[in-house]
Design an enzyme around this catalytic site. Structure first.
Site, mmCIF file in Angstrom:
data_model
loop_
_atom_site.group_PDB
_atom_site.id
_atom_site.type_symbol
_atom_site.label_atom_id
_atom_site.label_comp_id
_atom_site.label_asym_id
_atom_site.label_seq_id
_atom_site.Cartn_x
_atom_site.Cartn_y
_atom_site.Cartn_z
ATOM 1 N N ARG A 77 -74.192 17.307 28.899
ATOM 2 C CA ARG A 77 -73.583 17.210 30.231
ATOM 3 C C ARG A 77 -72.745 18.439 30.589
ATOM 4 O O ARG A 77 -72.686 18.835 31.739
ATOM 5 C CB ARG A 77 -72.742 15.930 30.345
ATOM 6 C CG ARG A 77 -73.582 14.658 30.190
ATOM 7 C CD ARG A 77 -72.844 13.399 30.611
ATOM 8 N NE ARG A 77 -72.590 13.391 32.032
ATOM 9 C CZ ARG A 77 -71.452 13.741 32.597
ATOM 10 N NH1 ARG A 77 -70.430 14.095 31.850
ATOM 11 N NH2 ARG A 77 -71.328 13.714 33.902
ATOM 12 N N CYS A 87 -78.624 27.320 18.975
ATOM 13 C CA CYS A 87 -78.831 28.755 19.172
ATOM 14 C C CYS A 87 -78.815 29.100 20.645
ATOM 15 O O CYS A 87 -79.846 29.443 21.229
ATOM 16 C CB CYS A 87 -80.140 29.159 18.523
ATOM 17 S SG CYS A 87 -80.080 28.845 16.773
ATOM 18 N N GLU A 110 -74.497 -1.507 40.726
ATOM 19 C CA GLU A 110 -75.205 -1.087 39.520
ATOM 20 C C GLU A 110 -74.400 -0.065 38.707
ATOM 21 O O GLU A 110 -74.836 1.069 38.526
ATOM 22 C CB GLU A 110 -76.541 -0.448 39.918
ATOM 23 C CG GLU A 110 -77.408 -1.349 40.770
ATOM 24 C CD GLU A 110 -78.649 -0.663 41.304
ATOM 25 O OE1 GLU A 110 -79.640 -1.373 41.567
ATOM 26 O OE2 GLU A 110 -78.639 0.573 41.468
ATOM 27 N N PRO A 111 -73.245 -0.442 38.206
ATOM 28 C CA PRO A 111 -72.463 0.524 37.428
ATOM 29 C C PRO A 111 -73.083 0.774 36.060
ATOM 30 O O PRO A 111 -73.506 -0.166 35.391
ATOM 31 C CB PRO A 111 -71.105 -0.183 37.271
ATOM 32 C CG PRO A 111 -71.444 -1.633 37.312
ATOM 33 C CD PRO A 111 -72.620 -1.774 38.249
ATOM 34 N N GLY A 153 -72.481 4.530 40.457
ATOM 35 C CA GLY A 153 -71.929 5.857 40.743
ATOM 36 C C GLY A 153 -70.433 5.986 40.662
ATOM 37 O O GLY A 153 -69.892 7.061 40.918
HETATM 38 N N1 LLP Z 1 -78.354 2.852 40.160
HETATM 39 C C1 LLP Z 1 -79.254 3.822 40.350
HETATM 40 C C2 LLP Z 1 -80.373 3.583 41.257
HETATM 41 C C3 LLP Z 1 -79.117 5.057 39.702
HETATM 42 O O1 LLP Z 1 -80.011 6.009 39.904
HETATM 43 C C4 LLP Z 1 -78.018 5.262 38.842
HETATM 44 C C5 LLP Z 1 -77.829 6.530 38.146
HETATM 45 C C6 LLP Z 1 -77.104 4.212 38.651
HETATM 46 C C7 LLP Z 1 -77.296 3.019 39.335
HETATM 47 C C8 LLP Z 1 -75.931 4.318 37.725
HETATM 48 O O2 LLP Z 1 -75.042 5.313 38.079
HETATM 49 P P1 LLP Z 1 -73.636 5.403 37.311
HETATM 50 O O3 LLP Z 1 -72.822 4.166 37.691
HETATM 51 O O4 LLP Z 1 -73.923 5.419 35.855
HETATM 52 O O5 LLP Z 1 -73.035 6.661 37.797
HETATM 53 N N2 LLP Z 1 -77.116 12.009 33.955
HETATM 54 C C9 LLP Z 1 -76.101 12.072 34.972
HETATM 55 C C10 LLP Z 1 -76.041 10.809 35.788
HETATM 56 C C11 LLP Z 1 -77.364 10.470 36.422
HETATM 57 C C12 LLP Z 1 -77.290 9.181 37.141
HETATM 58 C C13 LLP Z 1 -78.637 8.740 37.557
HETATM 59 N N3 LLP Z 1 -78.650 7.486 38.244
HETATM 60 C C14 LLP Z 1 -74.754 12.352 34.317
HETATM 61 O O6 LLP Z 1 -74.711 12.507 33.107
HETATM 62 O O7 LLP Z 1 -73.751 12.462 34.994
#
Ligand code: LLP
Length: 463
Positions: free
Chosen positions: A360, A391, A320-321, A278
């Site tokens: 996005r 469209c 978990e990046p 996140g």
């Molecule tokens: N771990 C878990 C359990 C998750 O659900 C996610 C993302 C991550 C790690 C990785 O998160 P990150 O580091 O990439 O922020 N489609 C959306 C983002 C959805 C994220 C879903 N889960 C967007 O485009 O912003």
């Protein structure tokens, strides 16, 4: 979602008073290194380059739209996360951000583990040779087939997301004669400061098992009774594109509280804690994300402090990046098709892609930057909206950006920071053909995901 400044500029004062965007940059030709991948520069003629290759040649060889992924940058970010967290922690790359076989191999070589959340991601990971014990399976509604494949292959952990799943995973593990390592995903009740659709730790949502109402403690009781499951830890993911570490602090505090309750009730100390992904990235020059070493120190300190206070031994930490690794490493290259000036309002610049390669902006109101990359220009800044060819009037790639006023059909535009959640969320809307992903490194370009063709579309349409 990203943090934007809202100063007004000299042109189009009526629109600017809405304050959706920054003033024109002092240099429209500059490519801010905080937003663009590390090897992006301009050559002596002003043409942008990545990995030593200029975008004119790349467009000629691979076409547009296309994603160009800076392999050296990707690997450097993997190493930065790995080194920052060190030997006592694990970094799981979140495959949902972007996954391909090449990416899996880079992750493997750079010592990262991998999160998957579907059979397709699991198949990609295994096919590219990621050892199963380095894979974790996520999801709020994993199918029986997904769980079975994961257990058969011997994935390192399954992250349990509901009471039904506890029974389901235990049952399948029993049937296969295996004992599966699991974590329980809890919702810690944090309101992450991000878009509602990508915040995941408040209680009113589909993911995880609630902490505050005692459900998580009950989940622990049930898992501990089942022979097929080995409970190794607690998992929390609070959302995505987050800049403020305060949410992680609360999350760590509440997870450690649960570990303490588990020790007091069951006499065991769970060995792992996963604080999810996140972490935010820079989509525009107004965003100022933290570096991996700052994040690692902050999270490590929080967990250590909370455990000391609770008299617990410090568990192995994992993170978990997804976005923070792959997001900044790619840009999307488009060709300008039409330019429509609306006097006193703005200019609509239509490119040859759109919401099918980047949903996005439409979905989360996300901010992006954009630059003219096929040449430089001394023309004055023109308030522009970069739109796609679909469209739909919501088909916006970049809501508000300043581009040079001499922009013309045939110019190439690039949108940086599209490595995460763009190709992975791409669609065939209007029967668009999804663009290729081209890895670029040290003067060489290699297609890692090829462009879709009309034959690909028609092959699925079986009449
Ligand atoms: N771990 C878990 C359990 C998750 O659900 C996610 C993302 C991550 C790690 C990785 O998160 P990150 O580091 O990439 O922020 N489609 C959306 C983002 C959805 C994220 C879903 N889960 C967007 O485009 O912003």
């Amino acid at each position: 979602m990203s943090r934007s400044a809202h100063p007004a500029g000299p042109r189009h004062a009526d629109v600017m008073s809405e304050g959706h965007y920054s003033a024109p940059p002092t240099d429209l030709n500059a490519l801010d290194p905080n937003v663009w991948s590390r090897t992006v520069t301009r050559d002596a003629e002003g043409v942008a380059q990545v990995g030593g290759l200029d975008v004119l040649k790349l467009a000629e060889e691979f076409g547009t739209p296309a994603y160009f992924l800076d392999e050296a940058d990707f690997r450097a970010r993997c190493r930065a996360w790995r080194d920052a967290f060190g030997e006592d922690a694990d970094v799981f790359y979140a495959g949902k951000a972007f996954l391909s076989r090449a990416v899996v191999r880079w992750l493997y070589e750079e010592g990262l583990n991998l999160d998957v959340c579907s059979a397709g991601e699991l198949a990609t990971a295994l096919d590219a040779g990621m050892p199963a014990e380095r894979i974790a399976l996520h999801g709020n509604n994993k199918s029986t087939a997904e769980i079975e494949r994961a257990i058969r292959e011997g994935v390192g952990r399954i992250v349990l997301d509901s009471f039904q799943e506890i029974v389901r995973v235990a049952h399948i593990a029993d049937r296969l004669g295996k004992r599966q390592r699991v974590q329980i995903r809890v919702t810690v009740g944090v309101e992450a400061h991000t878009h509602e659709f990508i915040a995941t730790a408040h209680e009113d949502q589909k993911f995880g098992i609630g902490l505050a109402d005692g459900q998580a403690a009950e989940a622990v009781r049930r898992v501990l009774k089942l022979d097929g499951l080995e409970l190794v830890g607690i998992h929390s993911h609070i959302g995505s594109q987050i800049f403020d570490m305060a949410g992680f602090e609360v999350s760590a505090h509440r997870v450690v509280q649960l570990l303490t309750e588990v020790r007091d009730e069951h006499g065991i100390e769970l060995p792992e804690i996963d604080l999810g992904g996140g972490l935010g990235i820079a989509y525009t020059s107004d965003d100022d994300p933290s570096e991996p070493h700052e994040i690692a120190k902050a999270l490590g300190d929080i967990v250590t402090r909370e455990c000391r206070l609770a008299g617990l031994s410090v568990p192995r930490l994992s993170v978990e990046p997804g976005r923070a690794i792959v997001g900044p490493t790619a840009f999307t290259l488009y060709e300008v098709g039409t330019v429509k000036h609306l006097e006193g309002l703005r200019t609509y610049v239509s490119v040859d892609g759109g919401m099918s390669d980047n949903i996005r902006t439409a979905l989360y109101d996300a901010d992006y930057s954009v630059a003219l990359v096929s040449r430089t220009s001394d023309a004055e800044p023109m308030l522009s909206r970069v739109v796609g060819k679909h469209c739909e009037s919501g088909d916006i790639v970049v809501k508000d950006a300043f581009l040079p006023a001499d922009l013309a059909p045939g110019d190439l535009l690039a949108v940086p920071a599209t490595g995460a959640y763009c190709r992975s969320m791409a669609s065939n809307y209007n029967h668009a053909l999804r663009p290729p992903v081209v890895a670029v490194d040290s003067g060489e370009a290699r297609v890692i995901v090829r462009r879709e063709t009309e034959e690909d579309l028609l092959r699925l349409d079986v009449g």
